[in-house]
Enzyme design. Structure first.
Site, PDB file in Angstrom:
ATOM      1  NE  ARG A 283      -4.535 -36.058  37.844  1.00 39.52           N
ATOM      2  CZ  ARG A 283      -3.737 -35.456  38.725  1.00 39.52           C
ATOM      3  NH1 ARG A 283      -3.359 -36.096  39.790  1.00 39.52           N
ATOM      4  NH2 ARG A 283      -3.326 -34.209  38.544  1.00 39.52           N
ATOM      5  CB  THR A 284      -5.640 -36.677  30.918  1.00 39.42           C
ATOM      6  OG1 THR A 284      -6.465 -36.274  32.013  1.00 39.42           O
ATOM      7  CG2 THR A 284      -6.509 -37.053  29.730  1.00 39.42           C
TER       8      THR A 284
ATOM      9  CE  LYS B 195       8.370 -22.014  14.098  1.00 39.01           C
ATOM     10  NZ  LYS B 195       8.711 -22.966  13.028  1.00 39.01           N
TER      11      LYS B 195
ATOM     12  NE  ARG C 187      -6.535 -31.865  29.692  1.00 43.82           N
ATOM     13  CZ  ARG C 187      -6.339 -32.345  30.931  1.00 43.82           C
ATOM     14  NH1 ARG C 187      -5.453 -31.762  31.736  1.00 43.82           N
ATOM     15  NH2 ARG C 187      -7.004 -33.389  31.349  1.00 43.82           N
TER      16      ARG C 187
ATOM     17  CG  HIS D 184     -11.680 -34.365  31.540  1.00 41.04           C
ATOM     18  ND1 HIS D 184     -11.134 -35.336  30.720  1.00 41.04           N
ATOM     19  CD2 HIS D 184     -10.743 -34.102  32.483  1.00 41.04           C
ATOM     20  CE1 HIS D 184      -9.932 -35.645  31.170  1.00 41.04           C
ATOM     21  NE2 HIS D 184      -9.669 -34.911  32.233  1.00 41.04           N
TER      22      HIS D 184
HETATM   23  N1   CP Z   1      -8.013 -35.275  36.161  1.00 39.84           N
HETATM   24  C1   CP Z   1      -7.207 -34.779  35.205  1.00 39.84           C
HETATM   25  O1   CP Z   1      -7.643 -34.448  34.084  1.00 39.84           O
HETATM   26  O2   CP Z   1      -5.908 -34.688  35.592  1.00 39.84           O
HETATM   27  P1   CP Z   1      -4.739 -34.089  34.683  1.00 39.84           P
HETATM   28  O3   CP Z   1      -5.052 -32.623  34.484  1.00 39.84           O
HETATM   29  O4   CP Z   1      -3.488 -34.317  35.466  1.00 39.84           O
HETATM   30  O5   CP Z   1      -4.751 -34.801  33.363  1.00 39.84           O
END
Ligand code: CP
Length: 313
Positions: free
Chosen positions: A62-63, A90, A112, A140
């Site tokens: 999603r993100t 590496k 992320r 998040h």
């Molecule tokens: N909700 C969320 O962060 O989904 P993803 O891990 O698929 O990005």
């Protein structure tokens, strides 16, 4: 009262750092972006010439996809750097990696990482915009914002509303971003889960703690079900999946106790039959896929505001 029209910050690292006015600005801008995204040709030239990188050390559907769509709606260039085929394997460290991306002319890095604070370290060592797309158990922020955006769409305001966040609070960056954002906007947040999954001191963030889902569900306005994070939590936090589902899962029996207009949310991905049954995940009260749709608008709003845009309303 004058509304703030721009974000006077380089990065978006967490909802803990944002003021109420900044959160409201992002949500207002996301409303405009949602209108743009729904057009037959969802494209505006706002970020033409900007270069954005996604740099994800953990999996995402999603993100990352919604950041890609948001960038394309705003006409920015976007490149997905796959960590597994980058020079990170590496042994290149995070700061060196970020500095190398920066000198190529990148304008923003969306990151992320499994380590809490990794995007903060990148932001401190870089002149370009850094957006936290999830860091360890910390935050998040874009998920928190899209959750609040969705709640406001459903009920107008979150002020005074009772929001249950249910599940593995200890390992949830989604829970933390929701708590920071929702309490700032005046919601009554209750975290619900087994004692082994609720971290000590979470009340200091403004949430109330409860171990009794059946009691709390009765007058809840929103129920945000969290994923049980098998990959993070190690063993022994609950005796069995069945027992967890019985006490803390959302199912048809438990939903009978809730208000008819309660809104059921989940950040995804869902463990069907664990924290939520399919009947409820696909049922009338859920807004789970609307949350995903709204993720594009919220992320477009952030790219717009952080890369130089001003809200004109
Ligand atoms: N909700 C969320 O962060 O989904 P993803 O891990 O698929 O990005």
């Amino acid at each position: 009262m004058n509304k703030v029209k721009s974000l006077n910050r380089k990065d978006l690292l967490g909802l803990k750092d944002l003021s109420v006015d900044e959160i409201k600005l992002i949500l207002r801008t996301a409303r405009s972006m949602k209108e743009v995204a729904a057009r037959p040709i969802p494209k505006v030239p706002t970020l033409l010439g900007k270069h954005i990188i996604t740099f994800f050390f953990e999996a995402s559907t999603r993100t990352r996809t919604s950041f890609n769509m948001a960038a394309k709606i705003l006409s920015a260039n976007i490149t997905n750097v796959a960590v597994s085929s980058s020079s990170v394997v590496k042994g290149e460290n995070l700061i060196d990696t970020i500095k190398n991306l920066e000198v190529m002319g990148v304008d923003a890095i969306i990151m992320r990482h499994s380590m809490a604070g990794a995007p903060h370290l990148a932001a401190k060592n870089s002149k370009v915009v850094v957006i936290n797309a999830g860091d360890g158990f910390n935050e998040h922020p874009t998920q928190g914002l899209l959750d609040i955006f969705t709640m406001k769409e459903k009920k107008g305001s979150v002020r005074g509303k009772k929001v249950l966040i249910v599940g593995d609070i200890s390992h949830s960056r989604v829970a933390r971003s929701n708590i920071w954002g929702l309490t700032k906007l005046g919601a009554k947040v209750v975290v619900v889960g087994p004692p082994t999954m609720i971290p000590e001191g979470i009340e200091k963030m403004g949430a109330r703690v409860s171990y009794d889902f059946d009691k709390e569900i009765v007058d809840a306005d929103f129920i945000n079900m969290l994923r049980i994070q098998m990959e993070r939590q190690g063993k022994g936090l609950f005796p069995s999946i069945e027992e967890y589902a019985q006490l803390y899962g959302l199912n048809a029996e438990r939903m009978k106790k809730a208000k008819p207009d309660v809104v059921v949310m989940h950040p995804g991905p869902i463990n069907r039959g664990v924290e939520i049954t399919s009947e409820i995940a696909d049922g009338l009260n859920n807004v789970i896929l609307e949350q995903v749709t709204n993720g594009v608008a919220v992320r477009a709003a952030l790219l717009f505001l952080l890369l130089g845009g001003k809200n004109s309303d």
